[in-house]
Design a protein around this motif. Sequence first.
Motif, mmCIF file in Angstrom:
data_model
loop_
_atom_site.group_PDB
_atom_site.id
_atom_site.type_symbol
_atom_site.label_atom_id
_atom_site.label_comp_id
_atom_site.label_asym_id
_atom_site.label_seq_id
_atom_site.Cartn_x
_atom_site.Cartn_y
_atom_site.Cartn_z
ATOM 1 N N THR A 244 -1.451 7.597 -5.501
ATOM 2 C CA THR A 244 -2.145 6.333 -5.789
ATOM 3 C C THR A 244 -1.153 5.194 -5.944
ATOM 4 N N ALA A 245 -0.082 5.434 -6.694
ATOM 5 C CA ALA A 245 0.934 4.402 -6.896
ATOM 6 C C ALA A 245 1.616 4.030 -5.585
ATOM 7 N N PHE A 246 1.894 5.014 -4.758
ATOM 8 C CA PHE A 246 2.545 4.762 -3.470
ATOM 9 C C PHE A 246 1.644 3.908 -2.570
ATOM 10 N N CYS A 247 0.362 4.254 -2.518
ATOM 11 C CA CYS A 247 -0.577 3.504 -1.666
ATOM 12 C C CYS A 247 -0.776 2.075 -2.163
ATOM 13 N N THR A 248 -0.912 1.901 -3.479
ATOM 14 C CA THR A 248 -1.078 0.543 -4.003
ATOM 15 C C THR A 248 0.199 -0.280 -3.812
ATOM 16 N N SER A 249 1.354 0.366 -3.904
ATOM 17 C CA SER A 249 2.622 -0.330 -3.668
ATOM 18 C C SER A 249 2.700 -0.811 -2.222
ATOM 19 N N ALA A 250 2.365 0.082 -1.305
ATOM 20 C CA ALA A 250 2.394 -0.287 0.109
ATOM 21 C C ALA A 250 1.396 -1.407 0.400
ATOM 22 N N GLY A 251 0.204 -1.294 -0.197
ATOM 23 C CA GLY A 251 -0.801 -2.336 0.022
ATOM 24 C C GLY A 251 -0.369 -3.690 -0.521
ATOM 25 N N ALA A 252 0.241 -3.688 -1.702
ATOM 26 C CA ALA A 252 0.699 -4.947 -2.299
ATOM 27 C C ALA A 252 1.816 -5.576 -1.471
ATOM 28 N N LEU A 253 2.768 -4.758 -1.030
ATOM 29 C CA LEU A 253 3.870 -5.279 -0.201
ATOM 30 C C LEU A 253 3.345 -5.821 1.117
ATOM 31 N N GLY A 261 7.778 -8.080 10.272
ATOM 32 C CA GLY A 261 9.018 -8.073 11.026
ATOM 33 C C GLY A 261 10.005 -6.996 10.663
ATOM 34 N N VAL A 262 9.584 -5.977 9.919
ATOM 35 C CA VAL A 262 10.493 -4.888 9.558
ATOM 36 C C VAL A 262 9.948 -3.576 10.103
ATOM 37 N N CYS A 267 9.847 -0.215 5.573
ATOM 38 C CA CYS A 267 8.597 -0.292 4.813
ATOM 39 C C CYS A 267 8.501 0.864 3.816
ATOM 40 N N VAL A 268 8.846 2.070 4.273
ATOM 41 C CA VAL A 268 8.791 3.237 3.383
ATOM 42 C C VAL A 268 9.799 3.092 2.245
ATOM 43 N N GLU A 269 11.005 2.631 2.578
ATOM 44 C CA GLU A 269 12.037 2.464 1.550
ATOM 45 C C GLU A 269 11.610 1.458 0.488
ATOM 46 N N ALA A 270 11.033 0.340 0.921
ATOM 47 C CA ALA A 270 10.576 -0.669 -0.036
ATOM 48 C C ALA A 270 9.437 -0.132 -0.895
ATOM 49 N N THR A 271 8.569 0.663 -0.287
ATOM 50 C CA THR A 271 7.451 1.238 -1.041
ATOM 51 C C THR A 271 7.946 2.219 -2.094
ATOM 52 N N VAL A 272 8.974 3.002 -1.763
ATOM 53 C CA VAL A 272 9.555 3.933 -2.732
ATOM 54 C C VAL A 272 10.148 3.162 -3.913
ATOM 55 N N VAL A 273 10.831 2.052 -3.622
ATOM 56 C CA VAL A 273 11.439 1.246 -4.684
ATOM 57 C C VAL A 273 10.359 0.670 -5.598
ATOM 58 N N LEU A 274 9.333 0.066 -5.019
ATOM 59 C CA LEU A 274 8.254 -0.485 -5.836
ATOM 60 C C LEU A 274 7.450 0.625 -6.493
#
Length: 294
Positions: A244-253, A261-262, A267-274
């Motif tokens: 759930t946290a991973f999906c909401t992070s990806a959605g917010a980003l 443009g990335v 995208c996966v790396e940024a989602t892991v960080v958030l």
Amino acid sequence: MQEKTILQSLQEYGRGVIGGLLFSLPILYTMEVWWTSFTVSPWLLLLYILVTSVSLLGYNTYAGLRSSASWKEIAVDSVEELGLGLVLGFLFLWLLGVVQIHDMSLERMVYMTVIEAMPIAIGVSIGTAQLGTSEKEEDESEEKKPQESILAKQDAGPASTLEQIMLATCASLLFGASVAPTEEVMKISSDANPLQLLLVFLVSLSLSGAILFYVGFRGSYETPANEAPTFLEVIWGLSITYATAFCTSAGALWFFGRFDGVGLQACVEATVVLGLVSALGASAGRFLFDQEYK
């Protein structure tokens, strides 16, 4: 159910206002959120409103102020919270000088207000339910407490999967949305090496597991005779929470344009960080924001 007095209604609105501001002030003070209003498309804004509305309905259903509320009451509460979020968003954007009534178009003011208002609305919902109760409600709860405590012990069981997902979604959105628009997320993810990203992922799981199963937050997983949760219970609880946290992070980003443009890897790396922030919010918030466990 007795009608609320004017004083009780004002107290409830007051709790909502305070809750909305407590959880959303970082977003109101973030320039990247203001800038999103210049790039977001109308359909994406509608999707943003829809996701927030569903989150409010879910939260008010499973953890709202009145556990016996009907669907009509839940819907009315959710609409009121959206409206209060819009009013607070506009007033504070104007108060901070971000919205210039004479120098901005109506469309721009509406877009900016809506983007800020959705997290505020979730905060309003949580504040209304969690930041106290009226004396009358406390007296009634004390009268019913002996009987309810017995029934709770007899009937209480693990929260349903849908309930876990809805509460985790609201909590992770509330915490993650204040960080997702910032440049720092993309900078951290681009500078981190694979080992650091793996450690961020493992720390996210460890913190979530500690909150869900070890540190004893109110409402955390409990089994008869204080038995330890089974391995499958741990895996299931962690999987739901982190997914759930991973999906909401990806959605917010994605909503705030951080994926523009990335490549997929970035995208996966940024989602892991958030996801570290969102997972912490999803696991702790599930219990902190659940009225049922009070």
